[in-house]
Design a protein around this motif. Structure first.
Motif, PDB file in Angstrom:
ATOM      1  N   LEU A  17      47.506  49.003  46.286  1.00  0.00           N
ATOM      2  CA  LEU A  17      47.115  48.308  47.513  1.00  0.00           C
ATOM      3  C   LEU A  17      47.987  47.100  47.843  1.00  0.00           C
ATOM      4  CD1 LEU A  17      43.222  48.336  47.071  1.00  0.00           C
ATOM      5  CD2 LEU A  17      44.625  49.919  48.420  1.00  0.00           C
ATOM      6  N   ALA A  18      48.805  46.644  46.895  1.00  0.00           N
ATOM      7  CA  ALA A  18      49.617  45.436  47.085  1.00  0.00           C
ATOM      8  C   ALA A  18      48.779  44.324  47.717  1.00  0.00           C
ATOM      9  CB  ALA A  18      50.841  45.749  47.941  1.00  0.00           C
ATOM     10  N   PRO A  19      47.693  43.940  47.061  1.00  0.00           N
ATOM     11  CA  PRO A  19      46.774  42.978  47.674  1.00  0.00           C
ATOM     12  C   PRO A  19      47.355  41.573  47.787  1.00  0.00           C
ATOM     13  CG  PRO A  19      46.128  43.407  45.404  1.00  0.00           C
ATOM     14  CD  PRO A  19      47.250  44.346  45.723  1.00  0.00           C
ATOM     15  N   ALA A  20      46.931  40.886  48.850  1.00  0.00           N
ATOM     16  CA  ALA A  20      47.272  39.472  49.012  1.00  0.00           C
ATOM     17  C   ALA A  20      46.406  38.633  48.074  1.00  0.00           C
ATOM     18  CB  ALA A  20      47.045  39.054  50.455  1.00  0.00           C
ATOM     19  N   HIS A  21      45.244  39.161  47.725  1.00  0.00           N
ATOM     20  CA  HIS A  21      44.312  38.493  46.814  1.00  0.00           C
ATOM     21  C   HIS A  21      43.542  39.566  46.060  1.00  0.00           C
ATOM     22  CE1 HIS A  21      41.239  35.716  45.344  1.00  0.00           C
ATOM     23  NE2 HIS A  21      40.345  36.585  45.739  1.00  0.00           N
ATOM     24  N   LEU A  22      43.336  39.348  44.773  1.00  0.00           N
ATOM     25  CA  LEU A  22      42.570  40.289  43.962  1.00  0.00           C
ATOM     26  C   LEU A  22      41.860  39.537  42.847  1.00  0.00           C
ATOM     27  CD1 LEU A  22      41.728  43.155  43.047  1.00  0.00           C
ATOM     28  CD2 LEU A  22      43.872  43.248  41.741  1.00  0.00           C
ATOM     29  N   GLU A  23      40.556  39.713  42.784  1.00  0.00           N
ATOM     30  CA  GLU A  23      39.755  39.214  41.667  1.00  0.00           C
ATOM     31  C   GLU A  23      39.008  40.388  41.077  1.00  0.00           C
ATOM     32  OE1 GLU A  23      37.535  35.309  41.796  1.00  0.00           O
ATOM     33  OE2 GLU A  23      37.920  35.641  43.940  1.00  0.00           O
ATOM     34  N   VAL A  24      39.083  40.535  39.767  1.00  0.00           N
ATOM     35  CA  VAL A  24      38.346  41.568  39.042  1.00  0.00           C
ATOM     36  C   VAL A  24      37.478  40.825  38.033  1.00  0.00           C
ATOM     37  CG1 VAL A  24      38.491  43.630  37.615  1.00  0.00           C
ATOM     38  CG2 VAL A  24      40.268  43.180  39.322  1.00  0.00           C
ATOM     39  N   ILE A  25      36.181  40.812  38.277  1.00  0.00           N
ATOM     40  CA  ILE A  25      35.253  40.023  37.477  1.00  0.00           C
ATOM     41  C   ILE A  25      34.340  40.949  36.688  1.00  0.00           C
ATOM     42  CG2 ILE A  25      33.431  38.271  37.565  1.00  0.00           C
ATOM     43  CD1 ILE A  25      34.731  37.684  40.478  1.00  0.00           C
ATOM     44  N   ASP A  26      34.364  40.792  35.371  1.00  0.00           N
ATOM     45  CA  ASP A  26      33.500  41.582  34.490  1.00  0.00           C
ATOM     46  C   ASP A  26      32.129  40.915  34.447  1.00  0.00           C
ATOM     47  OD1 ASP A  26      32.210  43.018  32.494  1.00  0.00           O
ATOM     48  OD2 ASP A  26      33.855  42.863  31.062  1.00  0.00           O
ATOM     49  N   GLU A  27      31.127  41.572  35.024  1.00  0.00           N
ATOM     50  CA  GLU A  27      29.762  41.047  35.047  1.00  0.00           C
ATOM     51  C   GLU A  27      28.855  41.804  34.092  1.00  0.00           C
ATOM     52  OE1 GLU A  27      28.561  41.137  39.178  1.00  0.00           O
ATOM     53  OE2 GLU A  27      29.493  39.176  39.523  1.00  0.00           O
ATOM     54  N   SER A  28      29.439  42.493  33.142  1.00  0.00           N
ATOM     55  CA  SER A  28      28.663  43.326  32.220  1.00  0.00           C
ATOM     56  C   SER A  28      27.600  42.524  31.481  1.00  0.00           C
ATOM     57  CB  SER A  28      29.592  44.009  31.224  1.00  0.00           C
ATOM     58  OG  SER A  28      30.540  44.795  31.913  1.00  0.00           O
ATOM     59  N   HIS A  29      27.925  41.290  31.122  1.00  0.00           N
ATOM     60  CA  HIS A  29      26.969  40.466  30.383  1.00  0.00           C
ATOM     61  C   HIS A  29      25.676  40.231  31.167  1.00  0.00           C
ATOM     62  CE1 HIS A  29      29.101  37.632  32.948  1.00  0.00           C
ATOM     63  NE2 HIS A  29      28.077  36.808  32.804  1.00  0.00           N
ATOM     64  N   LEU A  30      25.736  40.322  32.487  1.00  0.00           N
ATOM     65  CA  LEU A  30      24.544  40.144  33.321  1.00  0.00           C
ATOM     66  C   LEU A  30      23.639  41.369  33.303  1.00  0.00           C
ATOM     67  CD1 LEU A  30      26.264  38.518  36.430  1.00  0.00           C
ATOM     68  CD2 LEU A  30      25.068  37.353  34.566  1.00  0.00           C
ATOM     69  N   HIS A  31      24.131  42.477  32.760  1.00  0.00           N
ATOM     70  CA  HIS A  31      23.405  43.741  32.791  1.00  0.00           C
ATOM     71  C   HIS A  31      23.040  44.238  31.396  1.00  0.00           C
ATOM     72  CE1 HIS A  31      24.210  44.118  37.083  1.00  0.00           C
ATOM     73  NE2 HIS A  31      25.378  43.578  36.791  1.00  0.00           N
ATOM     74  N   ALA A  32      23.127  43.378  30.408  1.00  0.00           N
ATOM     75  CA  ALA A  32      22.775  43.778  29.034  1.00  0.00           C
ATOM     76  C   ALA A  32      21.361  44.339  29.006  1.00  0.00           C
ATOM     77  CB  ALA A  32      22.897  42.579  28.096  1.00  0.00           C
ATOM     78  N   GLY A  33      21.202  45.493  28.387  1.00  0.00           N
ATOM     79  CA  GLY A  33      19.901  46.142  28.302  1.00  0.00           C
ATOM     80  C   GLY A  33      19.558  47.016  29.489  1.00  0.00           C
ATOM     81  N   HIS A  34      20.390  46.988  30.524  1.00  0.00           N
ATOM     82  CA  HIS A  34      20.141  47.812  31.705  1.00  0.00           C
ATOM     83  C   HIS A  34      20.870  49.149  31.584  1.00  0.00           C
ATOM     84  CE1 HIS A  34      19.552  43.891  34.213  1.00  0.00           C
ATOM     85  NE2 HIS A  34      18.566  44.104  33.372  1.00  0.00           N
ATOM     86  N   SER A  35      20.571  50.032  32.506  1.00  0.00           N
ATOM     87  CA  SER A  35      21.211  51.341  32.534  1.00  0.00           C
ATOM     88  C   SER A  35      22.730  51.207  32.614  1.00  0.00           C
ATOM     89  CB  SER A  35      20.709  52.129  33.747  1.00  0.00           C
ATOM     90  OG  SER A  35      21.385  53.352  33.853  1.00  0.00           O
ATOM     91  N   GLY A  36      23.408  51.954  31.790  1.00  0.00           N
ATOM     92  CA  GLY A  36      24.869  51.985  31.814  1.00  0.00           C
ATOM     93  C   GLY A  36      25.532  50.900  30.986  1.00  0.00           C
TER      94      GLY A  36
END
Length: 92
Positions: A17-36
């Protein structure tokens, strides 16, 4: 050291995509114990992408494009993806 899924996602989107801006944020810790969720995380991510590639595309088309580019990430264990996809004009 093996490439993290976060790094793979960032690399793939940067290359395609050659982005002008890109943030990739791992939010897995917010979903501990949830599906997936799994130990070690890298299952739930939030993206903020600004790219000219989104010009003329609807919100759904933008999300479909991102999801198609990250098909391999889903095969590698990505469970959930929140996407904010904007054009450079929209990002201001």
């Amino acid at each position: 050291m093996a490439e993290t899924l976060r790094d793979w996602i960032a690399g793939r989107l940067s290359a395609e995509l050659a982005p002008a801006h890109l943030e990739v944020i791992d939010e897995s810790h917010l979903h501990a114990g949830h599906s997936g969720a799994r130990p070690g995380g890298e299952t739930h991510f939030r993206l903020d992408v600004v790219a000219a590639a989104f010009d003329g595309k609807s919100r759904i088309e933008r999300h479909r494009l991102v999801n198609s580019l990250l098909d391999e990430a889903f095969k590698r264990g990505l469970h959930a993806l929140a996407v904010r996809a904007r054009t450079p004009a929209e990002a201001g």
